[in-house]
Design a protein around this motif. Structure first.
Motif, mmCIF file in Angstrom:
data_model
loop_
_atom_site.group_PDB
_atom_site.id
_atom_site.type_symbol
_atom_site.label_atom_id
_atom_site.label_comp_id
_atom_site.label_asym_id
_atom_site.label_seq_id
_atom_site.Cartn_x
_atom_site.Cartn_y
_atom_site.Cartn_z
ATOM 1 N N THR A 25 0.844 -1.197 0.000
ATOM 2 C CA THR A 25 0.000 0.000 0.000
ATOM 3 C C THR A 25 0.872 1.237 0.000
ATOM 4 O OG1 THR A 25 -1.713 -1.159 1.195
ATOM 5 C CG2 THR A 25 -1.759 1.234 1.284
ATOM 6 N N TRP A 99 -6.339 -4.142 -2.901
ATOM 7 C CA TRP A 99 -7.742 -4.519 -2.732
ATOM 8 C C TRP A 99 -8.105 -5.618 -3.729
ATOM 9 C CZ3 TRP A 99 -10.129 -3.633 -7.358
ATOM 10 C CH2 TRP A 99 -9.607 -2.633 -8.188
ATOM 11 N N TYR A 158 -9.806 -4.905 1.469
ATOM 12 C CA TYR A 158 -8.411 -5.309 1.571
ATOM 13 C C TYR A 158 -8.344 -6.605 2.375
ATOM 14 C CZ TYR A 158 -7.181 -0.684 -0.185
ATOM 15 O OH TYR A 158 -7.048 0.424 -0.964
#
Length: 400
Positions: A25, A99, A158
């Motif tokens: 991320t 995701w 996620y």
């Protein structure tokens, strides 16, 4: 200039994606523009609260406000005020990666207290709100030029590990010792584990195995073990162990002490500790009789006592240094202390008030009658043999 005579409007979009590689991320650099006073934090909080309340009624977990997703949603809400009311075609690439499903709701000309109800009453928007997800980004922009109020919800799921234990470290944090870390059992099973040992929170170069040998550079610091777990389709997760106790050093030289002198009652013995390093090392002494510490005998020298007769006398030396583990060494001498020959019982009894008895004798014989000892004679066959001439009744006790 935008007109506000249009009725409130809603639009929704859903996007699903499955990744075949683990993606970390990342924060986004797209900054949200300044919003008017009407677009206060309380407005965003209201939308989040109402959204999660609706999910709770359906037994679904609350969505977490994601700061990076908030920036994306807020930037698009402001952009619609100038570029027109439509979906963000790139929201799925602008929100943090990792995701496995993402969707978007937008609305125009509602208020922060009514927009969620409007979305809930629209099947497509409702589906996005109720879809399996973990994170949400919310944008709200009140056009200062009178173009109306623009709302955005970005949703993302996620996936995460269902079991993510904290690693544990076993071993003694001392220079030269080996520490071993256990990363624990993760679920689902990871594709890859990456390890990193840290000294005082700073990564140690090349210390990337499950075990680590403590070095002199670690003295006075604490050590931790970090595991980063990677699996396709899941965000990377990092866990760090509890810190060890402060690392202690190991004395590189701690020789066995030697004893010089005659091991005989009344004679002085001297302990030689040898050279300890790294200097300076504080040394302390303890003399022992038959392996038991002699009270008060803590000097480098020791005068052999009458009560040492026929017992081995040794000395231990303990070295101490700040930041290092204390080390104790004991002399290897096992020579037994030799007693004295006493010319009279008075002289003998001055040292051994109840006489000296050879080993194995348990009763005092008086005129042929065996009786219990008076007091506690000193037991030493060697000392008795030296003073056997003082055993007038030949019962194995001298000067009883």
């Amino acid at each position: 200039m935008h007109q506000t005579v249009r009725p409130p409007s809603l639009l929704s979009r859903r996007m699903l994606a499955l990744f075949t590689a683990v993606i970390l991320t990342l924060g986004l650099s797209l900054a949200a523009p300044t919003v008017s006073a009407n677009a206060a934090a309380s407005d965003i909080a209201t939308i989040l609260q109402q959204t999660n309340a609706a999910r709770a009624k359906q037994g679904l977990p609350a969505l977490k406000s994601n700061a990076a997703m908030n920036k994306v949603a807020q930037a698009w809400a402001a952009k619609m005020a100038t570029d027109g009311y439509r979906h963000n075609p790139a929201y799925s690439t602008q929100i943090p990666t990792g995701w496995n499903s993402a969707s978007e709701n937008i609305a125009w000309n509602y208020t922060s207290s009514t927009v969620v109800a409007a979305w809930i009453n629209s099947p497509g928007h409702y589906a996005n709100i109720m879809r399996a997800g973990t994170d949400i980004g919310i944008g709200y922009y009140d056009d200062p030029d009178g173009g109306g109020r623009f709302f955005v919800q970005n949703f993302a799921n996620y996936p995460a590990f269902t079991a993510a234990p904290t690693p544990k470290v076993a071993g003694t944090p001392r220079v030269g010792s080996t520490l071993t870390a256990t990363p624990g059992t993760w679920s689902p099973a990871p594709d890859m584990l990456a390890y990193q040992w840290k000294r005082g929170g700073v990564a140690i170069p090349r210390a990337t195995a499950k075990s680590y040998t403590v070095t002199a550079a670690d003295v006075g610091t604490t050590l931790t073990f970090t595991v980063t777990v990677l699996k396709v389709g899941l965000p990377a997760v990092t866990k760090t162990s509890s810190a060890t106790a402060k690392v202690t050093g190991r004395l590189t030289a701690a020789p066995v002490p030697r004893i010089s002198g005659t091991v005989r009652v009344g004679q002085t013995l001297t302990a030689t500790a040898g050279t300890w390093s790294p200097a300076p090392v504080a040394l302390s002494y303890q003399w022992k009789r038959a392996g038991v510490a002699i009270i008060g005998a803590t000097a480098r020298t020791y005068v052999v006592r009458p009560t040492d007769a026929d017992a081995s006398v040794t000395v231990t030396v303990t070295g101490k240094k700040s930041g290092y583990s204390a080390v104790t060494r004991q002399s290897t001498s096992s020579v037994k202390a030799v007693g004295l020959v006493y010319r009279t019982c008075a002289l003998l009894n001055a040292q051994y008030p109840h006489g000296v008895v050879k080993a194995g004798v348990t009763r005092d014989t008086v005129k042929g009658v065996k009786r219990a000892f008076t007091g506690a004679p000193y037991v030493s066959t060697a000392l008795y043999l030296l003073n056997k001439s003082r055993d007038g009744d030949t019962d194995g006790i001298a000067c009883e």
